[in-house]
Every structure is written in structure tokens, then in C-alpha cells.
Design a protein around this motif. Structure first.
Motif, PDB file in Angstrom:
ATOM      1  N   MET A 113       0.838  -1.192   0.000  1.00 25.97           N
ATOM      2  CA  MET A 113       0.000   0.000   0.000  1.00 25.97           C
ATOM      3  C   MET A 113       0.880   1.253   0.000  1.00 25.97           C
ATOM      4  O   MET A 113       2.003   1.231   0.516  1.00 25.97           O
ATOM      5  N   PRO A 114       0.391   2.366  -0.569  1.00 25.69           N
ATOM      6  CA  PRO A 114       1.185   3.605  -0.611  1.00 25.69           C
ATOM      7  C   PRO A 114       1.683   4.053   0.763  1.00 25.69           C
ATOM      8  O   PRO A 114       2.802   4.572   0.881  1.00 25.69           O
ATOM      9  N   ASN A 115       0.877   3.850   1.825  1.00 25.88           N
ATOM     10  CA  ASN A 115       1.332   4.285   3.148  1.00 25.88           C
ATOM     11  C   ASN A 115       2.524   3.465   3.629  1.00 25.88           C
ATOM     12  O   ASN A 115       3.395   3.972   4.347  1.00 25.88           O
ATOM     13  N   ARG A 116       2.583   2.197   3.217  1.00 25.68           N
ATOM     14  CA  ARG A 116       3.747   1.388   3.586  1.00 25.68           C
ATOM     15  C   ARG A 116       4.989   1.854   2.837  1.00 25.68           C
ATOM     16  O   ARG A 116       6.080   1.934   3.407  1.00 25.68           O
ATOM     17  N   LEU A 117       4.834   2.171   1.562  1.00 25.26           N
ATOM     18  CA  LEU A 117       5.963   2.680   0.781  1.00 25.26           C
ATOM     19  C   LEU A 117       6.485   3.980   1.367  1.00 25.26           C
ATOM     20  O   LEU A 117       7.699   4.208   1.444  1.00 25.26           O
ATOM     21  N   GLU A 118       5.564   4.855   1.788  1.00 28.53           N
ATOM     22  CA  GLU A 118       5.976   6.130   2.368  1.00 28.53           C
ATOM     23  C   GLU A 118       6.680   5.916   3.702  1.00 28.53           C
ATOM     24  O   GLU A 118       7.652   6.610   4.020  1.00 28.53           O
TER      25      GLU A 118
END
Length: 355
Positions: A113-118
């Protein structure tokens, strides 16, 4: 499991754009050494490469049996079938890899998910390790280390007066890149090109890191694996060399003999103390935010003619060449040896004669 070698990862973190084009050298490294994950791949795993025949030929020179299968980037959407999801194990997760895979037809449902990448990106910032890891490691005896983030060129200038020699680093940068050396006693070293470089880094990445310069005696690292649930497992030591700040080679040897090699400068008891403390600190600080391999670069330094340890020069939330060395050590018959990356007409992984 699906394995991917994306050595441009650190540069991609700094760029932080979807349409990322890696520098030529990084693209060639990705092509030439794309076979590396086959060293640690298990039966049934798949290794994604850009040129299957070239990868097979390069791997053949290691004299190892391929336990997984080779797959092409062109077929990655078929390999990563949403109906039969498999775990994806890249060199490192970043926004650029995410969008490259989506563009190739991979369902976003199979990707982080994008929040994990961030979260991975923020924890890969050098300031995160300086704030969350280094202070706890400095509680150990016979350790040194300090890092300060500044967000302006004037702030950098003012801090220079407090040091003799300093190392200035971009918050996100690959091995040997994004690093400059300055003499705080001689501000003529702070040239216009240097000032422009610092200003550009701050504009692109928001800050710049300043650290004291230490008289390095030896590089080493510790490699770990985080399960993403607050438990971090120690994998082994990495004894390596650098040239101009860039990785040049790793020792392949037993853990006992690597400890003995470092024993010229640092005791086995202190190494064990650092390992135990790092395992606790990383487990607590990474918690459920990061799952996968990681490494912590360290160095033995001389301070006023006394040997000390910098226990967290850099935190790498990705696979490292130290992990490659550990995996290769398990698969070769004769040690010690030296694993190195050399470049002639292309990049090659060399395993040299016993040291």
C-alpha cells in the motif's frame, strides 16, 4: 516467492517520483547483476530478470545450481497472478518500483500500500536512524557517532564552525554518492560548486545531514531480517571494503572467523553487545512498519589514538551486499574467499581465491 533486483532503489527514494529513470550505471548494474537473487532463491521461487539468457550465463560462472526459475520482466504480469498471489521480494521497495510493476500490468492489489511505501521512505532517511537508532546505540561503552540535519545553507555554514572535518550527506543516496567532505577550519573548501550542491540537495530532499569526520580503521556491518511484527532476527556479520565511499568487496567466511578478523580492532564481547542492542532497538522502532532484510553499516575509528566503534553509520532498509555475501557463503564449498563487483565491459560478480 518472486525476487527482483532493483539496485537503483536508494536513488529512487531520493527522487520520489513515479516516472523515474535510473542513471545509466544503475540500469546497467540491474541488467548485468539481475541474476543475484538466484543465489538465495529456494525451490519454486521465481527470479525476474531483463535478459534471461544473459542472467543464466552470468549465474553459470558461479558454479551454482539454480534452485528457482528464470522469468522475464515482459511476463511479470502473468507471473504475478492475482488469483495465486505470491510474496514479492525486491532489493528494496520504493514508489518507482511500484509504478514500474503497475505499468507492466501487475495488479496494485499484489503490491504494498502507498502508506507502507511512504513509511519505508521516511525510515530510510538518514535522520530517522540518527533519531531512532543511534542514540540507543551510543549508550553502549566505547562508541561514537553523531548526525545533524540542517534545512538551509546558512545552517550548514554555522555548524561548520563547530567542527574540524565534516562529512555532508544527502538524506537519501546510494553507496558512495551524495557525500562530500569539508574542513570546518578552512572554509575555502566550501567552494561555490559545493555550496550549489548543498543547496540543490536541500531543495530536492528538504534537508542535508552533517556528521563529524572520523579516522576510519575498518568498515563492517550487521545484517538482519525483520518479520514486520516487531521481531528482528540477526543474520550475520558483513566484513567489507569501500573505495571512495563505494562498496568494493565482501569477505566470505564463517561467522567465527569474521569475528576473529575484526578482533584486531574490536572484541567479540563488544560485537555481541552491539548485536543484542541493535536487535532490541530495531525490533522496537521498526515494529510493524517494515518487513524484509536490512543492514546497519558500522566502522571502527581512531579517536585520540583510541579505537572506538560507530555503531550506526547508515541504516539500509533493503537487502544489502552483506546479505548477498551471507547467502553465497552458505552455497560455496571453500572459504575464505573475497566476493567483489568489478566493471570492465559490464558488471561482474567475482569470487576470488582464498584470502
Amino acid at each position: 516467492m518472486i525476487h527482483i533486483f532493483n539496485p537503483e532503489h536508494d536513488i529512487a527514494l531520493g527522487a520520489h517520483v513515479e516516472q523515474f529513470t535510473a542513471p545509466h550505471a544503475a540500469r546497467q548494474l540491474r541488467h548485468d547483476l539481475g541474476f543475484l537473487p538466484m543465489i538465495w532463491a529456494e525451490e519454486g521461487d521465481k527470479v525476474i530478470v531483463e535478459d534471461i539468457e544473459a542472467a543464466k550465463e552470468a549465474f553459470r560462472h558461479l558454479g551454482l545450481k539454480a534452485r528457482g526459475s528464470w522469468r522475464s520482466w515482459r511476463d511479470i504480469a502473468d507471473v504475478l497472478d492475482v488469483r495465486q498471489p505470491e510474496e514479492i521480494d525486491p532489493w528494496g521497495w520504493d514508489q518507482a518500483l511500484f509504478h514500474r510493476m503497475v505499468k507492466a500490468g501487475v495488479s496494485p492489489a499484489l503490491l504494498p500500500m502507498p502508506n507502507r511505501l511512504e513509511a519505508i521512505r521516511q525510515m530510510s532517511h538518514r535522520q530517522w536512524a540518527a533519531d531512532h537508532v543511534l542514540p540507543a546505540m551510543r549508550l553502549l561503552p566505547n562508541t561514537v557517532g553523531k548526525a545533524t540535519a540542517v534545512s538551509s545553507v546558512s545552517g550548514l555554514m554555522s555548524l561548520l564552525h563547530d567542527y574540524n572535518r565534516v562529512v555532508v550527506k544527502a538524506p537519501w543516496s546510494s553507496s558512495g554518492r551524495g557525500i562530500r567532505y569539508l574542513d570546518g577550519r578552512d572554509l575555502t573548501s566550501y567552494t561555490i560548486p559545493m555550496r550549489n550542491w548543498a543547496r540543490n540537495v536541500i531543495e530536492r530532499q528538504g534537508s542535508i545531514m552533517l556528521e563529524p569526520y572520523y579516522n576510519k580503521v575498518s568498515d563492517f556491518a550487521m545484517e538482519f531480517l525483520s518479520n514486520g511484527r516487531g521481531t528482528v532476527r540477526y543474520c550475520g556479520l558483513s566484513v567489507f571494503d569501500t573505495r571512495s565511499g563505494a562498496y568494493s568487496g565482501s569477505v566470505l567466511d564463517t561467522e567465527e572467523d569474521k569475528v576473529a578478523r575484526l578482533g584486531v580492532w574490536i572484541s567479540a564481547d563488544q560485537l555481541a553487545m552491539i548485536q543484542e542492542q541493535l536487535t532490541r532497538v530495531l525490533g522496537r522502532e521498526l515494529a510493524n512498519s517494515y518487513r524484509g532484510p536490512l543492514g546497519v553499516d558500522m566502522m571502527v575509528v581512531s579517536v585520540d589514538n583510541k579505537l572506538m566503534v560507530h555503531p550506526c553509520v547508515e541504516l539500509n532498509l533493503r537487502r544489502t551486499m552483506g546479505h548477498v555475501a551471507l547467502a553465497l557463503t552458505e552455497r560455496i564449498n571453500v572459504i575464505p574467499k573475497l566476493m567483489s563487483i568489478v566493471y570492465t565491459d559490464k558488471y561482474r560478480l567475482k569470487v576470488g581465491a582464498p584470502l
